[in-house]
Design an enzyme around this catalytic site. Structure first.
Site, PDB file in Angstrom:
ATOM      1  N   ASN A   1      28.028  16.449 -16.184  1.00  0.00           N
ATOM      2  CA  ASN A   1      28.768  16.314 -17.736  1.00  0.00           C
ATOM      3  C   ASN A   1      29.292  17.819 -17.867  1.00  0.00           C
ATOM      4  O   ASN A   1      28.343  18.796 -18.097  1.00  0.00           O
ATOM      5  CB  ASN A   1      27.944  15.786 -18.561  1.00  0.00           C
ATOM      6  CG  ASN A   1      28.239  16.119 -19.972  1.00  0.00           C
ATOM      7  OD1 ASN A   1      29.481  16.390 -20.592  1.00  0.00           O
ATOM      8  ND2 ASN A   1      27.184  16.129 -20.962  1.00  0.00           N
TER       9      ASN A   1
ATOM     10  N   MET B   1      33.306  15.051 -24.136  1.00  0.00           N
ATOM     11  CA  MET B   1      32.194  15.511 -23.393  1.00  0.00           C
ATOM     12  C   MET B   1      31.806  13.982 -22.557  1.00  0.00           C
ATOM     13  O   MET B   1      31.531  12.922 -23.145  1.00  0.00           O
ATOM     14  CB  MET B   1      31.021  15.755 -24.072  1.00  0.00           C
ATOM     15  CG  MET B   1      29.809  16.131 -23.333  1.00  0.00           C
ATOM     16  SD  MET B   1      28.471  16.809 -24.232  1.00  0.00           S
ATOM     17  CE  MET B   1      28.087  15.562 -25.381  1.00  0.00           C
ATOM     18  N   CYS B   2      31.577  13.905 -21.237  1.00  0.00           N
ATOM     19  CA  CYS B   2      31.079  12.544 -20.478  1.00  0.00           C
ATOM     20  C   CYS B   2      29.695  12.665 -20.891  1.00  0.00           C
ATOM     21  O   CYS B   2      28.790  13.545 -21.694  1.00  0.00           O
ATOM     22  CB  CYS B   2      30.937  13.091 -18.997  1.00  0.00           C
ATOM     23  SG  CYS B   2      32.739  13.289 -18.554  1.00  0.00           S
ATOM     24  N   GLN B   3      28.751  11.537 -20.524  1.00  0.00           N
ATOM     25  CA  GLN B   3      27.569  11.261 -20.681  1.00  0.00           C
ATOM     26  C   GLN B   3      27.042  10.820 -19.670  1.00  0.00           C
ATOM     27  O   GLN B   3      27.583  10.091 -18.648  1.00  0.00           O
ATOM     28  CB  GLN B   3      27.209  10.013 -21.987  1.00  0.00           C
ATOM     29  CG  GLN B   3      27.690  10.861 -23.326  1.00  0.00           C
ATOM     30  CD  GLN B   3      26.748  10.389 -24.297  1.00  0.00           C
ATOM     31  OE1 GLN B   3      25.806   9.631 -24.239  1.00  0.00           O
ATOM     32  NE2 GLN B   3      27.377  10.339 -25.672  1.00  0.00           N
TER      33      GLN B   3
END
Length: 294
Positions: free
Chosen positions: A108, A1-3
């Site tokens: 995200n 997961m990106c942030q």
């Protein structure tokens, strides 16, 4: 997961305290090693810095740290790729011009673009003004939103009408996957949570804050005025001794001058836990890597 990391405030402010903790999640305290980007509005202009290397060890991030830019609106993103190869073209935030002003967008999550572009509002047309440069679902969704807005509003609408339209477009997109995002035009910032997004507003009386990802603290009372108001938005809280507020599932809010000026939550009592959000992100991300639908 990106942030995601965002800042919206009523006076030009240094984001380096928050960014220093945030960047460490790009390969040091977390696994987001597929590039990063950060963009600062300065008046109508934008300074944007990107790298396809891990943020924690990036010389570009070191440059940002040494520059000490002050801005009223900032968006940053650290990437864990699920859609599109690791490259500068696929690095957030993405920037486009509409109605004579720059917009920045960072996302995200993951979206099923086949389902997205099957909707009448987002079907691709020969006269579409905005086209993706890279191969991410995120940039494709950003361009789709801008094309829909440009078709509906030939001229820039007031913020209230714009927020309502962005809210409706977001409601159409979010069932197509996970759609946590930040969007800004340099004056306001829109934040939407499908799963995880938190915010806090720093204002007088200011106190001390300690980073979660680094042994650093700052006394904001010593570096602010009583009139300063700063909203910080992040996927996960960045400090240990401040009160962070979580956006509910599918909640959308608009910040301006460091305060929330509009918002909507379909179910204000429904929240994802970190474990639930990470499990969902891993499931969706694994499916995306296997299927490569578009």
């Amino acid at each position: 997961m990106c942030q995601l990391l965002g800042m919206n405030c009523n006076t030009p402010t240094d984001i380096l305290f928050s960014f220093e903790g945030f960047r460490r999640r790009g390969g040091e305290t977390d696994i987001h090693t597929d590039g990063f980007g950060i963009a600062f509005f300065e008046g109508k202009g934008v300074r944007i810095y990107q790298d396809d290397k891990p943020c924690a060890s990036s010389p570009v991030a070191d440059l940002v740290k040494s520059y000490q830019i002050k801005s009223k609106n900032v968006i940053a993103h650290i990437r864990k790729a699920t859609h599109g190869q690791v490259s500068l073209a696929n690095t957030h935030p993405f920037m486009r011009e509409i109605w004579g002003e720059y917009w920045l967008f960072a996302h995200n999550g993951h979206l099923d673009c086949q389902r997205l572009f099957s909707h009448p509002l987002f079907q691709r047309r020969e006269d579409d003004f905005y086209q993706p440069v890279g191969t991410t679902d995120s940039e494709a969704a950003f361009c789709a939103i801008l094309n829909a807005l440009r078709r509906k509003f030939p001229h820039k609408p007031p913020p209230e009408a714009l927020f309502q339209e962005i809210k409706q477009l977001t409601a159409i997109i979010r069932p197509k996957g996970i759609f946590n995002y930040l969007l800004t035009n340099g004056k306001w910032m829109v934040a939407h949570a499908s799963t995880l997004l938190h915010y806090l507003i720093r204002q007088a009386p200011f106190g001390e804050a300690t980073l979660l990802d680094d042994d650093v603290n700052v006394n904001f009372a010593a570096v602010t005025t009583p009139y300063d108001k700063v909203a910080i938005i992040a996927t996960l809280p960045l400090t240990t001794n401040e009160v962070w507020h979580q956006l509910a599932k599918d909640e959308i809010v608009m910040f301006q001058e460091g305060a929330i000026i509009a918002g909507h939550a379909p179910d204000p009592d429904q929240f994802f836990t970190v474990e639930e959000a990470l499990t969902l992100a891993a499931k969706v991300g694994a499916a995306a890597l296997q299927e490569k639908k578009w």
